[in-house]
Design a protein around this motif. Structure first.
Motif, PDB file in Angstrom:
ATOM      1  N   LEU A 114       0.830  -1.202   0.000  1.00 58.94           N
ATOM      2  CA  LEU A 114       0.000   0.000   0.000  1.00 58.94           C
ATOM      3  C   LEU A 114       0.867   1.256   0.000  1.00 58.94           C
ATOM      4  O   LEU A 114       0.578   2.234  -0.695  1.00 58.94           O
ATOM      5  CB  LEU A 114      -0.924  -0.004   1.217  1.00 58.94           C
ATOM      6  N   ALA A 115       1.955   1.224   0.771  1.00 56.52           N
ATOM      7  CA  ALA A 115       2.878   2.357   0.789  1.00 56.52           C
ATOM      8  C   ALA A 115       3.541   2.543  -0.573  1.00 56.52           C
ATOM      9  O   ALA A 115       3.706   3.674  -1.053  1.00 56.52           O
ATOM     10  CB  ALA A 115       3.934   2.152   1.868  1.00 56.52           C
ATOM     11  N   GLY A 116       3.906   1.432  -1.207  1.00 61.59           N
ATOM     12  CA  GLY A 116       4.541   1.523  -2.518  1.00 61.59           C
ATOM     13  C   GLY A 116       3.631   2.111  -3.577  1.00 61.59           C
ATOM     14  O   GLY A 116       4.060   2.885  -4.431  1.00 61.59           O
TER      15      GLY A 116
ATOM     16  N   ILE B 250       7.039   8.445  -7.158  1.00 59.31           N
ATOM     17  CA  ILE B 250       8.407   8.040  -7.474  1.00 59.31           C
ATOM     18  C   ILE B 250       9.403   9.146  -7.172  1.00 59.31           C
ATOM     19  O   ILE B 250      10.541   8.871  -6.773  1.00 59.31           O
ATOM     20  CB  ILE B 250       8.504   7.595  -8.954  1.00 59.31           C
ATOM     21  N   PHE B 251       9.007  10.411  -7.329  1.00 57.97           N
ATOM     22  CA  PHE B 251       9.964  11.481  -7.057  1.00 57.97           C
ATOM     23  C   PHE B 251      10.254  11.604  -5.564  1.00 57.97           C
ATOM     24  O   PHE B 251      11.321  12.088  -5.181  1.00 57.97           O
ATOM     25  CB  PHE B 251       9.474  12.818  -7.632  1.00 57.97           C
ATOM     26  N   PHE B 252       9.339  11.123  -4.716  1.00 55.68           N
ATOM     27  CA  PHE B 252       9.601  11.134  -3.275  1.00 55.68           C
ATOM     28  C   PHE B 252      10.523   9.981  -2.888  1.00 55.68           C
ATOM     29  O   PHE B 252      11.546  10.178  -2.221  1.00 55.68           O
ATOM     30  CB  PHE B 252       8.283  11.039  -2.497  1.00 55.68           C
TER      31      PHE B 252
ATOM     32  N   LEU C  94      19.998   1.458  -7.814  1.00 57.25           N
ATOM     33  CA  LEU C  94      19.088   2.321  -7.060  1.00 57.25           C
ATOM     34  C   LEU C  94      17.875   2.751  -7.901  1.00 57.25           C
ATOM     35  O   LEU C  94      16.735   2.663  -7.419  1.00 57.25           O
ATOM     36  CB  LEU C  94      19.845   3.538  -6.537  1.00 57.25           C
ATOM     37  N   PRO C  95      18.054   3.205  -9.153  1.00 59.35           N
ATOM     38  CA  PRO C  95      16.856   3.477  -9.973  1.00 59.35           C
ATOM     39  C   PRO C  95      15.993   2.249 -10.201  1.00 59.35           C
ATOM     40  O   PRO C  95      14.760   2.343 -10.202  1.00 59.35           O
ATOM     41  CB  PRO C  95      17.448   3.999 -11.290  1.00 59.35           C
ATOM     42  N   TRP C  96      16.619   1.091 -10.399  1.00 60.83           N
ATOM     43  CA  TRP C  96      15.847  -0.145 -10.572  1.00 60.83           C
ATOM     44  C   TRP C  96      14.956  -0.425  -9.370  1.00 60.83           C
ATOM     45  O   TRP C  96      13.760  -0.650  -9.510  1.00 60.83           O
ATOM     46  CB  TRP C  96      16.793  -1.327 -10.781  1.00 60.83           C
ATOM     47  N   VAL C  97      15.562  -0.428  -8.204  1.00 63.12           N
ATOM     48  CA  VAL C  97      14.816  -0.773  -6.988  1.00 63.12           C
ATOM     49  C   VAL C  97      13.737   0.264  -6.703  1.00 63.12           C
ATOM     50  O   VAL C  97      12.610  -0.073  -6.326  1.00 63.12           O
ATOM     51  CB  VAL C  97      15.783  -0.900  -5.792  1.00 63.12           C
TER      52      VAL C  97
ATOM     53  N   TYR D 200       5.993  -0.395  -8.773  1.00 63.93           N
ATOM     54  CA  TYR D 200       5.193  -1.335  -9.550  1.00 63.93           C
ATOM     55  C   TYR D 200       4.984  -2.661  -8.821  1.00 63.93           C
ATOM     56  O   TYR D 200       3.910  -3.266  -8.933  1.00 63.93           O
ATOM     57  CB  TYR D 200       5.858  -1.595 -10.906  1.00 63.93           C
ATOM     58  N   ALA D 201       5.986  -3.140  -8.094  1.00 60.24           N
ATOM     59  CA  ALA D 201       5.861  -4.429  -7.408  1.00 60.24           C
ATOM     60  C   ALA D 201       4.714  -4.415  -6.414  1.00 60.24           C
ATOM     61  O   ALA D 201       4.058  -5.440  -6.189  1.00 60.24           O
ATOM     62  CB  ALA D 201       7.173  -4.768  -6.696  1.00 60.24           C
ATOM     63  N   ALA D 202       4.470  -3.263  -5.802  1.00 56.71           N
ATOM     64  CA  ALA D 202       3.388  -3.172  -4.833  1.00 56.71           C
ATOM     65  C   ALA D 202       2.038  -3.511  -5.470  1.00 56.71           C
ATOM     66  O   ALA D 202       1.247  -4.298  -4.940  1.00 56.71           O
ATOM     67  CB  ALA D 202       3.355  -1.757  -4.245  1.00 56.71           C
ATOM     68  N   GLY D 203       1.784  -2.944  -6.628  1.00 56.13           N
ATOM     69  CA  GLY D 203       0.530  -3.233  -7.316  1.00 56.13           C
ATOM     70  C   GLY D 203       0.440  -4.679  -7.775  1.00 56.13           C
ATOM     71  O   GLY D 203      -0.624  -5.303  -7.693  1.00 56.13           O
ATOM     72  N   TYR D 204       1.554  -5.235  -8.242  1.00 59.87           N
ATOM     73  CA  TYR D 204       1.558  -6.623  -8.689  1.00 59.87           C
ATOM     74  C   TYR D 204       1.341  -7.580  -7.526  1.00 59.87           C
ATOM     75  O   TYR D 204       0.700  -8.623  -7.679  1.00 59.87           O
ATOM     76  CB  TYR D 204       2.878  -6.936  -9.397  1.00 59.87           C
TER      77      TYR D 204
END
Length: 337
Positions: free
Chosen positions: A160-162, A167-169, A207-210, A216-220
């Motif tokens: 939920l947090a993800g 993304i800019f935060f 770092l950009p990858w993670v 996106y992983a949060a929604g998946y």
């Protein structure tokens, strides 16, 4: 399957043609309908001290004085056959096919600029997609199998947090903590080409990858968990267990394959859009990809660049949809019927 792919390929060409026409019309036709003249359009691309004669000369040079259908026809012709451009030099500049035109600002050809920046965006999108697909689906499956446990509640809270945090935060927070405070990862704007040094390439992009994958992983994870909970109550799952199949086989071969159909749909769309330019991520980490190129093109109102990025992004989205449609038959045998 061959006929299916052929039909989809034809539909893809039609969609790209419509996208090119609509995008071209937005930038070149709509201003005319709103009452703007060719000189009004050209005034954006000359100096503030330019006189009316210089503005008109620039309008003729950029082709704004031609009818819109002629301008669009020249644009399409450039893609398939190339064309010559009058850039104010002693002779016209030739742009070989596929030609997306020249920038109105710096007069550089658009396509080579896009191709120069494409590897950065491809690297970012591919690495992040691999991380978010594996982690998101894995966490979603484990949460469904351990429904109501501490792991399930904690994983869904993080998911939920993800989904909620922009993304800019998260990107700026990650840079502040891991790059500038702990100095574990390189600072922003760090990028090494893959062929030059693969290890340095991966280190610069971790770092950009993670950060991008976390979004996106949060929604998946949430989507996979919901699908698994629904699928695990189906009759064929109970039948598979009654036959004595191992739980691993029941979960991975029967339940997960059915759950992956909607996940695959969203994955294709997300990956296609990211390859078109991860604007916020690239801007946050100052990566020289298509995202930052798009921001610069929009801020300078450089129409050929914006049109080129739009067509490239649409191409990747259409290709991603085509690949997803084909993979449906691999994941779900019912689609083959």
């Amino acid at each position: 399957m061959t006929a299916f792919i052929a039909r989809r390929a034809v539909a893809a060409v039609v969609i790209l043609a419509l996208v090119s026409f609509i995008t071209f019309a937005i930038f070149f036709l709509v201003p005319r309908l709103a009452g703007a003249s060719a000189d009004d359009l050209a005034s954006r691309y000359v100096g503030k001290t330019a006189g009316a004669e210089q503005v008109h000369e620039r309008a003729v040079q950029l082709g704004f004085t031609d009818p819109v259908y002629v301008q669009y026809g020249d644009f399409v012709k450039g893609i398939f056959a190339g064309r010559d451009y009058d850039l104010g030099g002693p002779a016209p500049e030739h742009c070989p096919a596929p030609c997306l035109g020249f920038s109105f600002i710096d007069q550089n050809p658009v396509l080579p600029d896009l191709l120069d920046r494409l590897p950065v965006t491809l690297s970012l999108a591919a690495g992040a997609a691999l991380i978010w697909l594996i982690s998101g689906v894995g966490v979603g499956v484990l949460s469904a199998l351990r429904r109501g446990t501490v792991f399930d509640r904690a994983a869904m809270a993080v998911a939920l947090a993800g989904v909620s945090l922009p993304i800019f935060f998260t990107g700026l927070l990650a840079l502040s903590v891991f790059s500038y405070t702990l100095k574990i990862f390189p600072p922003g704007s760090s990028y090494t080409p893959l062929l030059e040094n693969p290890i340095e390439w991966a280190y610069d992009l971790i770092l950009p990858w993670v950060t991008l994958a976390f979004l996106y992983a949060a929604g998946y994870a949430r989507l996979t968990r919901a699908g698994m909970l629904e699928t695990m109550n189906e009759d064929y799952i109970r039948t598979a267990r009654a036959k004595g199949l191992p739980e691993r086989t029941v979960v991975l071969k029967h339940a997960l394959r059915s759950t992956l159909t909607p996940v695959l749909t969203i994955f294709g769309l997300d990956l296609g859009l990211l390859v078109g330019g991860a604007i916020l991520t690239e801007s946050t980490f100052s990566l020289p990809g298509l995202g930052s190129y798009t921001v610069q093109a929009i801020s300078h109102n450089d129409l050929p660049k914006v049109l080129g990025v739009t067509l490239l992004a649409a191409t990747f989205v259409v290709i991603a949809n085509l690949v997803v449609d084909i993979l449906y038959a691999v994941i779900d045998p019912r689609v083959r019927l």
